[in-house]
Design a protein around this motif. Structure first.
Motif, PDB file in Angstrom:
ATOM      1  N   SER A   1       1.774   5.954  -1.821  1.00 16.90           N
ATOM      2  CA  SER A   1       2.859   6.873  -1.456  1.00 16.90           C
ATOM      3  C   SER A   1       2.921   7.075   0.061  1.00 16.90           C
ATOM      4  CB  SER A   1       2.722   8.233  -2.162  1.00 16.90           C
ATOM      5  OG  SER A   1       1.780   9.069  -1.507  1.00 16.90           O
ATOM      6  N   GLU A   2       4.050   7.569   0.496  1.00 11.97           N
ATOM      7  CA  GLU A   2       4.277   7.821   1.926  1.00 11.97           C
ATOM      8  C   GLU A   2       3.249   8.812   2.468  1.00 11.97           C
ATOM      9  OE1 GLU A   2       6.371   7.115   5.449  1.00 11.97           O
ATOM     10  OE2 GLU A   2       6.939   6.308   3.486  1.00 11.97           O
ATOM     11  N   LYS A   3       3.064   9.888   1.742  1.00  8.09           N
ATOM     12  CA  LYS A   3       2.128  10.910   2.189  1.00  8.09           C
ATOM     13  C   LYS A   3       0.690  10.397   2.202  1.00  8.09           C
ATOM     14  CE  LYS A   3       0.826  15.725   1.266  1.00  8.09           C
ATOM     15  NZ  LYS A   3       1.042  16.898   0.362  1.00  8.09           N
ATOM     16  N   GLY A   4       0.335   9.633   1.165  1.00 10.81           N
ATOM     17  CA  GLY A   4      -1.010   9.083   1.095  1.00 10.81           C
ATOM     18  C   GLY A   4      -1.290   8.113   2.216  1.00 10.81           C
ATOM     19  N   MET A   5      -0.322   7.240   2.530  1.00 12.79           N
ATOM     20  CA  MET A   5      -0.511   6.268   3.601  1.00 12.79           C
ATOM     21  C   MET A   5      -0.543   6.930   4.980  1.00 12.79           C
ATOM     22  SD  MET A   5      -1.255   3.217   2.897  1.00 12.79           S
ATOM     23  CE  MET A   5      -0.875   2.453   4.472  1.00 12.79           C
ATOM     24  N   GLU A   6       0.154   8.033   5.130  1.00 12.13           N
ATOM     25  CA  GLU A   6       0.075   8.765   6.402  1.00 12.13           C
ATOM     26  C   GLU A   6      -1.362   9.234   6.640  1.00 12.13           C
ATOM     27  OE1 GLU A   6       1.955  12.732   8.612  1.00 12.13           O
ATOM     28  OE2 GLU A   6       2.633  12.154   6.605  1.00 12.13           O
ATOM     29  N   LYS A   7      -2.012   9.689   5.565  1.00 10.17           N
ATOM     30  CA  LYS A   7      -3.404  10.112   5.684  1.00 10.17           C
ATOM     31  C   LYS A   7      -4.320   8.929   5.976  1.00 10.17           C
ATOM     32  CE  LYS A   7      -2.881  14.007   2.470  1.00 10.17           C
ATOM     33  NZ  LYS A   7      -3.289  14.557   1.148  1.00 10.17           N
ATOM     34  N   VAL A   8      -4.063   7.814   5.286  1.00 11.91           N
ATOM     35  CA  VAL A   8      -4.882   6.621   5.493  1.00 11.91           C
ATOM     36  C   VAL A   8      -4.793   6.142   6.938  1.00 11.91           C
ATOM     37  CG1 VAL A   8      -5.102   4.161   4.933  1.00 11.91           C
ATOM     38  CG2 VAL A   8      -4.838   5.839   3.096  1.00 11.91           C
ATOM     39  N   ARG A   9      -3.599   6.085   7.473  1.00  7.67           N
ATOM     40  CA  ARG A   9      -3.407   5.557   8.822  1.00  7.67           C
ATOM     41  C   ARG A   9      -3.974   6.479   9.903  1.00  7.67           C
ATOM     42  NH1 ARG A   9       2.517   3.166   9.665  1.00  7.67           N
ATOM     43  NH2 ARG A   9       1.485   2.560  11.613  1.00  7.67           N
TER      44      ARG A   9
ATOM     45  N   GLY B   1      -5.593  10.820  -2.027  1.00  5.90           N
ATOM     46  CA  GLY B   1      -5.440  11.725  -3.154  1.00  5.90           C
ATOM     47  C   GLY B   1      -5.012  11.024  -4.421  1.00  5.90           C
ATOM     48  N   TYR B   2      -5.287   9.728  -4.509  1.00 12.10           N
ATOM     49  CA  TYR B   2      -4.923   8.972  -5.704  1.00 12.10           C
ATOM     50  C   TYR B   2      -5.896   9.320  -6.827  1.00 12.10           C
ATOM     51  CZ  TYR B   2      -3.185   5.083  -8.508  1.00 12.10           C
ATOM     52  OH  TYR B   2      -2.622   4.333  -9.508  1.00 12.10           O
ATOM     53  N   PRO B   3      -5.403   9.569  -8.039  1.00  9.52           N
ATOM     54  CA  PRO B   3      -6.290  10.029  -9.129  1.00  9.52           C
ATOM     55  C   PRO B   3      -7.240   8.948  -9.623  1.00  9.52           C
ATOM     56  CG  PRO B   3      -4.056   9.660  -9.956  1.00  9.52           C
ATOM     57  CD  PRO B   3      -3.985   9.515  -8.467  1.00  9.52           C
ATOM     58  N   ILE B   4      -8.521   9.143  -9.353  1.00  8.67           N
ATOM     59  CA  ILE B   4      -9.569   8.239  -9.810  1.00  8.67           C
ATOM     60  C   ILE B   4     -10.678   9.084 -10.442  1.00  8.67           C
ATOM     61  CG2 ILE B   4     -11.372   6.624  -9.091  1.00  8.67           C
ATOM     62  CD1 ILE B   4      -8.720   5.334  -8.951  1.00  8.67           C
ATOM     63  N   GLU B   5     -11.149   8.694 -11.616  1.00 10.55           N
ATOM     64  CA  GLU B   5     -12.236   9.409 -12.276  1.00 10.55           C
ATOM     65  C   GLU B   5     -13.339   8.415 -12.632  1.00 10.55           C
ATOM     66  OE1 GLU B   5     -10.915  11.707 -15.569  1.00 10.55           O
ATOM     67  OE2 GLU B   5      -9.229  12.601 -14.492  1.00 10.55           O
ATOM     68  N   PRO B   6     -14.256   8.179 -11.692  1.00 13.90           N
ATOM     69  CA  PRO B   6     -15.320   7.197 -11.950  1.00 13.90           C
ATOM     70  C   PRO B   6     -16.184   7.578 -13.142  1.00 13.90           C
ATOM     71  CG  PRO B   6     -15.250   7.839  -9.632  1.00 13.90           C
ATOM     72  CD  PRO B   6     -14.382   8.792 -10.368  1.00 13.90           C
ATOM     73  N   ILE B   7     -16.569   6.581 -13.918  1.00 13.39           N
ATOM     74  CA  ILE B   7     -17.504   6.778 -15.024  1.00 13.39           C
ATOM     75  C   ILE B   7     -18.857   6.288 -14.552  1.00 13.39           C
ATOM     76  CG2 ILE B   7     -18.095   6.155 -17.388  1.00 13.39           C
ATOM     77  CD1 ILE B   7     -15.135   5.676 -17.896  1.00 13.39           C
ATOM     78  N   GLU B   8     -19.779   7.193 -14.348  1.00 13.35           N
ATOM     79  CA  GLU B   8     -21.081   6.832 -13.806  1.00 13.35           C
ATOM     80  C   GLU B   8     -21.955   6.225 -14.900  1.00 13.35           C
ATOM     81  OE1 GLU B   8     -22.738  10.203 -11.940  1.00 13.35           O
ATOM     82  OE2 GLU B   8     -20.987  10.587 -10.673  1.00 13.35           O
TER      83      GLU B   8
ATOM     84  N   ASN C   1       0.818  -1.207   0.000  1.00 16.14           N
ATOM     85  CA  ASN C   1       0.000   0.000   0.000  1.00 16.14           C
ATOM     86  C   ASN C   1       0.853   1.257   0.000  1.00 16.14           C
ATOM     87  OD1 ASN C   1      -2.260  -1.603   0.055  1.00 16.14           O
ATOM     88  ND2 ASN C   1      -3.290  -0.402   1.627  1.00 16.14           N
ATOM     89  N   TYR C   2       1.982   1.219   0.733  1.00  9.69           N
ATOM     90  CA  TYR C   2       2.890   2.360   0.732  1.00  9.69           C
ATOM     91  C   TYR C   2       3.412   2.614  -0.680  1.00  9.69           C
ATOM     92  CZ  TYR C   2       3.349   3.566   5.682  1.00  9.69           C
ATOM     93  OH  TYR C   2       3.124   4.037   6.953  1.00  9.69           O
ATOM     94  N   THR C   3       3.750   1.540  -1.380  1.00 13.32           N
ATOM     95  CA  THR C   3       4.259   1.677  -2.739  1.00 13.32           C
ATOM     96  C   THR C   3       3.195   2.259  -3.665  1.00 13.32           C
ATOM     97  OG1 THR C   3       5.695  -0.241  -2.401  1.00 13.32           O
ATOM     98  CG2 THR C   3       5.306   0.436  -4.669  1.00 13.32           C
TER      99      THR C   3
END
Length: 434
Positions: free
Chosen positions: A63-71, A306-313, A58-60
């Motif tokens: 990212s470090e910053k993203g996982m800090e937010k998750v935790r 903050g991972y880039p996701i653009e759902p298609i509804e 998950n860290y990979t």
């Protein structure tokens, strides 16, 4: 730590894990002079380096910053059944350090086809307690608050905020409409980020699972009822929902009308766990609640990190649909009609392309360069007289049928004609749910 020590540690870890002796890794780490920063829980202290190794993928990814937010998330999951149990399990495995699970129910035999962790031995046991026990086996450093209670609006403050929990996210996995609406409205008004689950019952097509705003949900009776009630409360959107846009079909599992659901011991209403709660006899393919839960967990993790996701509804390809609509309107002129207008909207185009015709021409089975075409020149354009074709097929159809006057029976073989008739018949059935 030097390369030799890292290699030694990895080798040692592989050996002892195979032998089932994880404690040896702990002992090795504690023997090092420079110890990693520990993560504390109420019960014990856990080595941060081992935690990070467990969360390495998950860290990979995030990212470090993203996982800090998750935790640092504090998530409340309301409803610990087929959907909620998978949300909880995956958030724990992903590194969320604090969760509160709220549910009043116990595991039943019928729960075992869809619950993420329940076993036969758990039947009759509180769902929140078995989830807590399992979660702590996966991540003993996680703070799990199991609340064996029915979520109600009068107790909302205590259940959501009690014990200074201060949630950063709420997950709605409730299957009762009244309670669901109350929870979503409470979160919306208190500005708590929330994601909701639609109904997984009677659904079977994983390709139809969507993430979208409550205002854009489709083909989900539960979401439709919730959406209408929220609108009456002045809430028109702003709540993400995981739902299935799969169409009902006479060949598929369907809801059993309540008045027909009689059992030897009396009316089915009496089987409800609580008064006014939906009776739990819905046909449920066990894999679908899990996919709903995994989708919710993924949505939360990527949103927080903050991972880039653009759902298609609903495969909502507006530009493509608009081009198809313009081609259909232009056909009116090409076949001698003075008015280009057709009684079809851009949302109808999405419905016709994706649901009625499954995104493929019934003539060639091609799925590229598609457009809609009037089928019978004697009838007006309508759901029952519009066929999805490639642009080349549309041109040929206009020349031979719409302008040339040839009957469709003389232009197409019996297989194509049968396919078109079958799709029209299915659309007629679908239309009663629109």
């Amino acid at each position: 730590m030097g390369c030799h020590k890292k290699l030694y540690l990895l080798t040692l870890a592989a050996v002892v894990v195979t032998a089932g002796c994880v404690e040896a890794v702990h002992a090795y780490l504690r023997s090092q002079k420079k110890k990693p920063t520990p993560t504390k829980t109420k019960q014990t202290v856990h080595d941060e380096e081992l935690i990070r190794e467990q969360l390495a993928r998950n860290y990979t990814f995030l990212s470090e910053k993203g996982m800090e937010k998750v935790r640092n998330q504090r998530v409340v999951v309301v409803g610990a059944g087929g959907v909620g149990s998978w949300v909880t399990t995956m958030l724990v495995r992903a590194g969320v350090l604090a969760l509160r699970i709220i549910d009043f129910d116990q595991v039943s035999l019928s729960s075992l086809n869809r619950h993420s962790v329940a076993t036969l031995a758990d039947v009759g046991v509180s769902k929140v307690e078995i989830l807590k026990a399992h979660s702590l086996q996966v991540a003993p450093w996680c703070e799990i608050d199991a609340v064996n209670s029915l979520w109600t609006l009068p107790d909302a403050e205590k259940l959501i905020y009690g014990g200074d929990f201060n949630p950063t996210y709420v997950v709605d996995c409730i299957d009762n409409i009244d309670t669901k609406v109350d929870l979503l409205a409470f979160c919306y008004r208190n500005k708590i980020p929330v994601v909701s689950s639609g109904g997984a019952g009677c659904k079977s097509d994983p390709t139809r699972i969507n993430i979208g705003d409550i205002s854009s949900t489709e083909e989900d009776p539960l979401c439709r009822s919730v959406r209408r009630r929220l609108k009456k409360m002045g809430i028109n959107g702003g709540i993400p929902v995981v739902f299935s846009a799969e169409k009902p079909d006479p060949r598929k599992a369907a809801l059993l009308p309540l008045e027909e659901a009689e059992f030897e011991n009396g009316p089915v209403e009496e089987l409800s766990a609580l008064k006014n709660f939906r009776v739990r006899i819905l046909p449920v393919l066990g894999t679908m609640p899990g996919m709903f839960g995994l989708t919710i967990a993924t949505h939360i993790l990527t949103t927080i990190a903050g991972y880039p996701i653009e759902p298609i509804e609903g495969k909502n390809r507006i530009k493509v649909y608009d081009g198809i609509l313009q081609s259909l309107a232009g056909q009116q002129t090409r076949v001698g009609e003075n008015d280009q207008r057709v009684p079809i909207s851009i949302h109808d185009v999405q419905y016709l392309v994706e649901e009625v015709w499954r995104g493929k021409s019934p003539i060639s089975n091609y799925s590229t360069r598609l457009t809609l075409c009037r089928w019978d020149p004697k009838k007006e354009p309508s759901y029952q007289n519009i066929v999805l074709m490639t642009k080349e097929e549309q041109k040929m159809h206009e020349q031979r049928v719409l302008n040339g006057g040839e009957p469709v029976e003389a232009v197409y073989d019996t297989k194509v004609l049968a396919n078109v008739r079958r799709r029209f018949a299915e659309e007629e059935y679908y239309s009663q749910y629109r």
